[in-house]
Design a protein around this motif. Sequence first.
Motif, PDB file in Angstrom:
ATOM      1  N   ARG A 133       0.841  -1.199   0.000  1.00  0.00           N
ATOM      2  CA  ARG A 133       0.000   0.000   0.000  1.00  0.00           C
ATOM      3  C   ARG A 133       0.873   1.245   0.000  1.00  0.00           C
ATOM      4  NH1 ARG A 133      -4.237  -1.155   4.030  1.00  0.00           N
ATOM      5  NH2 ARG A 133      -5.085  -2.357   2.306  1.00  0.00           N
ATOM      6  N   LYS A 134       0.451   2.235  -0.766  1.00  0.00           N
ATOM      7  CA  LYS A 134       1.186   3.498  -0.852  1.00  0.00           C
ATOM      8  C   LYS A 134       0.378   4.613  -0.218  1.00  0.00           C
ATOM      9  CE  LYS A 134       3.562   2.412  -5.170  1.00  0.00           C
ATOM     10  NZ  LYS A 134       3.680   2.799  -6.579  1.00  0.00           N
ATOM     11  N   GLY A 135       1.104   5.573   0.298  1.00  0.00           N
ATOM     12  CA  GLY A 135       0.500   6.768   0.864  1.00  0.00           C
ATOM     13  C   GLY A 135       1.415   7.949   0.612  1.00  0.00           C
ATOM     14  N   VAL A 136       1.036   9.088   1.168  1.00  0.00           N
ATOM     15  CA  VAL A 136       1.810  10.310   0.957  1.00  0.00           C
ATOM     16  C   VAL A 136       2.315  10.827   2.301  1.00  0.00           C
ATOM     17  CG1 VAL A 136       1.756  12.683   0.087  1.00  0.00           C
ATOM     18  CG2 VAL A 136       0.476  10.878  -1.100  1.00  0.00           C
ATOM     19  N   ALA A 137       3.616  11.041   2.371  1.00  0.00           N
ATOM     20  CA  ALA A 137       4.255  11.615   3.553  1.00  0.00           C
ATOM     21  C   ALA A 137       5.198  12.714   3.089  1.00  0.00           C
ATOM     22  CB  ALA A 137       5.010  10.549   4.327  1.00  0.00           C
ATOM     23  N   ASN A 138       5.073  13.872   3.700  1.00  0.00           N
ATOM     24  CA  ASN A 138       5.905  15.018   3.313  1.00  0.00           C
ATOM     25  C   ASN A 138       5.749  15.314   1.819  1.00  0.00           C
ATOM     26  OD1 ASN A 138       7.671  17.115   3.963  1.00  0.00           O
ATOM     27  ND2 ASN A 138       9.482  15.898   3.523  1.00  0.00           N
ATOM     28  N   ASP A 139       4.513  15.162   1.335  1.00  0.00           N
ATOM     29  CA  ASP A 139       4.138  15.440  -0.056  1.00  0.00           C
ATOM     30  C   ASP A 139       4.783  14.495  -1.072  1.00  0.00           C
ATOM     31  OD1 ASP A 139       2.466  17.609   0.677  1.00  0.00           O
ATOM     32  OD2 ASP A 139       4.208  18.939   0.768  1.00  0.00           O
ATOM     33  N   LEU A 140       5.282  13.358  -0.618  1.00  0.00           N
ATOM     34  CA  LEU A 140       5.914  12.390  -1.510  1.00  0.00           C
ATOM     35  C   LEU A 140       5.302  11.010  -1.291  1.00  0.00           C
ATOM     36  CD1 LEU A 140       9.580  13.563  -0.912  1.00  0.00           C
ATOM     37  CD2 LEU A 140       8.217  14.002  -2.963  1.00  0.00           C
ATOM     38  N   GLU A 141       5.070  10.278  -2.381  1.00  0.00           N
ATOM     39  CA  GLU A 141       4.469   8.953  -2.283  1.00  0.00           C
ATOM     40  C   GLU A 141       5.511   7.921  -1.840  1.00  0.00           C
ATOM     41  OE1 GLU A 141       1.078   7.077  -4.851  1.00  0.00           O
ATOM     42  OE2 GLU A 141       3.004   6.669  -5.837  1.00  0.00           O
ATOM     43  N   ILE A 142       5.082   7.022  -0.955  1.00  0.00           N
ATOM     44  CA  ILE A 142       5.961   5.961  -0.457  1.00  0.00           C
ATOM     45  C   ILE A 142       5.106   4.762  -0.070  1.00  0.00           C
ATOM     46  CG2 ILE A 142       5.943   6.787   1.943  1.00  0.00           C
ATOM     47  CD1 ILE A 142       9.017   6.007   1.977  1.00  0.00           C
ATOM     48  N   SER A 143       5.657   3.563  -0.251  1.00  0.00           N
ATOM     49  CA  SER A 143       4.935   2.348   0.144  1.00  0.00           C
ATOM     50  C   SER A 143       5.325   1.955   1.569  1.00  0.00           C
ATOM     51  CB  SER A 143       5.256   1.191  -0.812  1.00  0.00           C
ATOM     52  OG  SER A 143       6.568   0.707  -0.592  1.00  0.00           O
ATOM     53  N   VAL A 144       4.482   1.169   2.176  1.00  0.00           N
ATOM     54  CA  VAL A 144       4.768   0.634   3.507  1.00  0.00           C
ATOM     55  C   VAL A 144       6.047  -0.201   3.451  1.00  0.00           C
ATOM     56  CG1 VAL A 144       3.920  -0.939   5.299  1.00  0.00           C
ATOM     57  CG2 VAL A 144       2.352   0.707   4.223  1.00  0.00           C
ATOM     58  N   ARG A 145       6.173  -1.028   2.447  1.00  0.00           N
ATOM     59  CA  ARG A 145       7.364  -1.869   2.301  1.00  0.00           C
ATOM     60  C   ARG A 145       8.624  -1.018   2.213  1.00  0.00           C
ATOM     61  NH1 ARG A 145       8.914  -5.635  -2.671  1.00  0.00           N
ATOM     62  NH2 ARG A 145       7.683  -4.064  -3.732  1.00  0.00           N
ATOM     63  N   ALA A 146       8.566   0.085   1.493  1.00  0.00           N
ATOM     64  CA  ALA A 146       9.728   0.971   1.399  1.00  0.00           C
ATOM     65  C   ALA A 146      10.090   1.534   2.772  1.00  0.00           C
ATOM     66  CB  ALA A 146       9.457   2.092   0.404  1.00  0.00           C
ATOM     67  N   ILE A 147       9.097   1.877   3.565  1.00  0.00           N
ATOM     68  CA  ILE A 147       9.374   2.394   4.909  1.00  0.00           C
ATOM     69  C   ILE A 147      10.056   1.334   5.760  1.00  0.00           C
ATOM     70  CG2 ILE A 147       8.363   3.315   7.032  1.00  0.00           C
ATOM     71  CD1 ILE A 147       6.159   4.586   5.269  1.00  0.00           C
ATOM     72  N   VAL A 148       9.634   0.086   5.632  1.00  0.00           N
ATOM     73  CA  VAL A 148      10.270  -1.005   6.374  1.00  0.00           C
ATOM     74  C   VAL A 148      11.763  -1.039   6.043  1.00  0.00           C
ATOM     75  CG1 VAL A 148      10.390  -3.519   6.672  1.00  0.00           C
ATOM     76  CG2 VAL A 148       8.153  -2.368   6.586  1.00  0.00           C
ATOM     77  N   PHE A 149      12.096  -0.943   4.780  1.00  0.00           N
ATOM     78  CA  PHE A 149      13.499  -0.979   4.368  1.00  0.00           C
ATOM     79  C   PHE A 149      14.246   0.274   4.816  1.00  0.00           C
ATOM     80  CE2 PHE A 149      12.182  -4.587   2.002  1.00  0.00           C
ATOM     81  CZ  PHE A 149      13.337  -5.307   1.715  1.00  0.00           C
ATOM     82  N   VAL A 150      13.582   1.420   4.796  1.00  0.00           N
ATOM     83  CA  VAL A 150      14.217   2.655   5.267  1.00  0.00           C
ATOM     84  C   VAL A 150      14.570   2.530   6.745  1.00  0.00           C
ATOM     85  CG1 VAL A 150      13.857   5.120   5.722  1.00  0.00           C
ATOM     86  CG2 VAL A 150      13.223   4.172   3.504  1.00  0.00           C
ATOM     87  N   LEU A 151      13.695   1.925   7.529  1.00  0.00           N
ATOM     88  CA  LEU A 151      13.983   1.742   8.958  1.00  0.00           C
ATOM     89  C   LEU A 151      15.305   0.998   9.157  1.00  0.00           C
ATOM     90  CD1 LEU A 151      10.441   0.747  10.219  1.00  0.00           C
ATOM     91  CD2 LEU A 151      11.717   2.781  10.938  1.00  0.00           C
ATOM     92  N   ALA A 152      15.481  -0.093   8.451  1.00  0.00           N
ATOM     93  CA  ALA A 152      16.722  -0.868   8.573  1.00  0.00           C
ATOM     94  C   ALA A 152      17.916  -0.091   8.029  1.00  0.00           C
ATOM     95  CB  ALA A 152      16.580  -2.204   7.850  1.00  0.00           C
TER      96      ALA A 152
END
Length: 167
Positions: A133-152
């Motif tokens: 699933r994708k959403g918008v954060a800080n006016d930029l689209e990002i997926s939940v999966r991408a956030i998981v990888f960013v955390l690591a």
Amino acid sequence: MNQPQTPEYPRWAEKYISLVGDNVITTLAAQATDFPNFMRGLQAKADYAYAPGKWTIKELLGHMIDTERVLVYRLMCIARGEKASLPGFDEDNYVAHAHFSQSELADLAEEFGLLRKANLFLIKSLNKEELNRKGVANDLEISVRAIVFVLAGHVIHHQKIIEERYL
């Protein structure tokens, strides 16, 4: 979990995502223990900054805690179907308004580890549809999966900075 593809995240996320292999859950879990242990070993340098205007070790760890909270909030909102654009955050401002210098490094390390362990319960509960699933954060689209990888990747990135500039 496979790495996210370029259309799933904004350009800024690439430097973090590229640091992580496909076994992101194992990486996240290991970081919950290994990174706090690494940080506890830096007690002698807890208040050290490698240059004027740079964060101390405590402030850097505080930034990592703040970022973990912000990113997981975004992850949860997007996974749950939030349609509103989520706000950005100014990490320098957050650190400036925190009191990390008054904390013990060991306490901050413990906080990071516990926070990561708690966040793993949420991450592991997500199904494939929610991860994509994708959403918008800080006016930029990002997926939940991408956030998981960013955390690591965020932890890997900052551990490298500590090793290269603080030690």
